[in-house]
Scaffold this motif. Structure first.
Motif, PDB file in Angstrom:
ATOM      1  N   CYS A 180       0.888  -1.257   0.104  1.00 51.22           N
ATOM      2  CA  CYS A 180       0.110   0.103  -0.096  1.00 51.22           C
ATOM      3  C   CYS A 180       0.701   1.107  -0.014  1.00 51.22           C
ATOM      4  O   CYS A 180       0.459   2.336  -0.712  1.00 51.22           O
ATOM      5  CB  CYS A 180      -0.916  -0.020   1.103  1.00 51.22           C
ATOM      6  N   GLU A 181       2.139   1.173   0.731  1.00 45.98           N
ATOM      7  CA  GLU A 181       2.858   2.350   0.579  1.00 45.98           C
ATOM      8  C   GLU A 181       3.451   2.620  -0.830  1.00 45.98           C
ATOM      9  O   GLU A 181       3.473   4.012  -1.188  1.00 45.98           O
ATOM     10  CB  GLU A 181       4.070   2.275   1.684  1.00 45.98           C
ATOM     11  N   LEU A 182       3.808   1.691  -1.499  1.00 38.90           N
ATOM     12  CA  LEU A 182       4.479   1.796  -2.835  1.00 38.90           C
ATOM     13  C   LEU A 182       2.971   2.522  -3.841  1.00 38.90           C
ATOM     14  O   LEU A 182       3.374   3.238  -4.548  1.00 38.90           O
ATOM     15  CB  LEU A 182       4.712   0.540  -3.504  1.00 38.90           C
ATOM     16  N   ARG A 183       1.983   1.849  -3.488  1.00 36.08           N
ATOM     17  CA  ARG A 183       0.620   2.262  -4.362  1.00 36.08           C
ATOM     18  C   ARG A 183       0.370   3.733  -3.954  1.00 36.08           C
ATOM     19  O   ARG A 183       0.237   4.683  -5.124  1.00 36.08           O
ATOM     20  CB  ARG A 183      -0.321   1.336  -4.192  1.00 36.08           C
ATOM     21  N   GLU A 184       0.397   4.191  -2.880  1.00 44.26           N
ATOM     22  CA  GLU A 184       0.169   5.687  -2.428  1.00 44.26           C
ATOM     23  C   GLU A 184       1.160   6.548  -2.844  1.00 44.26           C
ATOM     24  O   GLU A 184       0.786   7.703  -3.492  1.00 44.26           O
ATOM     25  CB  GLU A 184      -0.160   5.666  -0.889  1.00 44.26           C
ATOM     26  N   ALA A 185       2.545   6.039  -2.740  1.00 44.57           N
ATOM     27  CA  ALA A 185       3.560   7.063  -3.167  1.00 44.57           C
ATOM     28  C   ALA A 185       3.428   7.309  -4.368  1.00 44.57           C
ATOM     29  O   ALA A 185       3.471   8.538  -5.080  1.00 44.57           O
ATOM     30  CB  ALA A 185       4.851   6.420  -2.690  1.00 44.57           C
ATOM     31  N   TRP A 186       3.166   6.217  -5.494  1.00 39.19           N
ATOM     32  CA  TRP A 186       2.926   6.804  -6.843  1.00 39.19           C
ATOM     33  C   TRP A 186       1.671   7.436  -7.174  1.00 39.19           C
ATOM     34  O   TRP A 186       1.476   8.289  -8.205  1.00 39.19           O
ATOM     35  CB  TRP A 186       2.875   5.301  -7.657  1.00 39.19           C
ATOM     36  N   ALA A 187       0.427   6.980  -6.700  1.00 36.56           N
ATOM     37  CA  ALA A 187      -0.747   7.609  -6.823  1.00 36.56           C
ATOM     38  C   ALA A 187      -0.705   9.153  -6.571  1.00 36.56           C
ATOM     39  O   ALA A 187      -1.428   9.898  -7.298  1.00 36.56           O
ATOM     40  CB  ALA A 187      -1.914   6.955  -5.861  1.00 36.56           C
TER      41      ALA A 187
END
Length: 288
Positions: free
Chosen positions: A157-164
């Motif tokens: 989720c951290e990776l997804r949110e950082a890219w989002a």
């Protein structure tokens, strides 16, 4: 899975094939989850003759099954042949896994030929859970067991949110949630499904090490339509800054939602229709 987030299976096969040589060195989390899956076998009283390690990778589960069920035959199935080349080395010279290259959604196995399926972190790479579970039911003998793990939607989720915060392009694979998986088990006519979950977090000194870990186990983005070109320096720096904001006590987190499940192939000859109803053959009815 949504059409816009379908798995590119050719890319997935290439990614896992390329990762085979170094997979065991980097797959710390996968080994831990695999051990937890194998521990759940203590709750079962089955004496299976033929077992399937589905999505076997380098064969950790297959080796555990060989140790636990001394007289059984163990089939190791994976989509990437270099992974199978390593899986077939597991066990001793007298008993080794039988390697089979195939897809979970179209198993190259006979009907009712398997007593137990174990699958560790494979289902998140499946486009059509209904198709996969229908195949599992087809190859399981009546009363056979299915045990599996998968990643849930809170994974990375951290990776997804950082890219989002940088763009709207999917940079992380979509992972089905526990309820989606449970519903698909029921639609396939598998009996008594039980699901549970836990959240595990790995921490890293830097972002490069975190991303290298994901890459080295072949678990990077394989969604169709993913960006093919270079990311660009500005976007990359923005992403890295977003992730750095999540640093705690000097470490960067990477969260994994682990979904555990098991279900059974029905003992009787009941057939489940597409609308969810159950048809019982006349000879199966008991007269009073």
């Amino acid at each position: 899975m949504n059409e816009g987030q379908r798995i590119d299976k050719r890319q997935m096969r290439r990614a896992f094939a390329a990762a085979a040589a170094d997979y065991d060195a980097g797959a710390v989390l996968q080994r831990e989850i695999g051990e937890r899956l194998l521990e759940r076998l203590a709750l079962l009283r089955l004496r299976p003759a033929t077992l399937l390690d589905l999505g076997s990778g380098t064969g950790q589960i297959a080796e555990g099954l060989l140790r636990r069920y001394r007289g059984a035959r163990v089939v190791a199935l994976d989509i990437a042949e270099p992974m199978l080349a390593r899986a077939r080395r597991r066990g001793g010279w007298r008993r080794r896994p039988l390697p089979v290259c195939g897809d979970a959604e179209c198993l190259p196995l006979a009907d009712a030929s398997i007593d137990m399926i174990l699958s560790n972190l494979c289902l998140q790479w499946v486009d059509d859970l209904d198709a996969a579970f229908a195949e599992f039911r087809r190859v399981l003998r009546p009363g056979g067991a299915l045990l599996f793990t998968s990643f849930g939607p809170d994974t990375l989720c951290e990776l997804r949110e950082a890219w989002a915060a940088v763009d709207a392009i999917p940079h992380v694979n979509r992972f089905p949630d526990m309820h989606e998986v449970g519903d698909a088990l029921l639609r396939a006519g598998l009996a008594g499904p039980v699901m549970d979950r836990e959240l595990l977090t790995l921490t890293y000194a830097d972002l490069r090490s975190l991303l290298a870990d994901i890459r080295d186990i072949g678990a990077h983005n394989v969604i169709q339509g993913r960006p093919r070109g270079l990311t660009g320096k500005a976007r990359w720096q923005a992403f890295a800054a977003n992730y750095e904001a999540r640093r705690r006590e000097g470490r960067l987190p990477a969260s994994y939602e682990v979904v555990y499940g098991h279900a059974w192939a029905p003992e009787d000859s009941r057939l489940r229709a597409e609308d969810g109803s159950v048809c019982i053959p006349v000879e199966g009815l008991r007269r009073r």
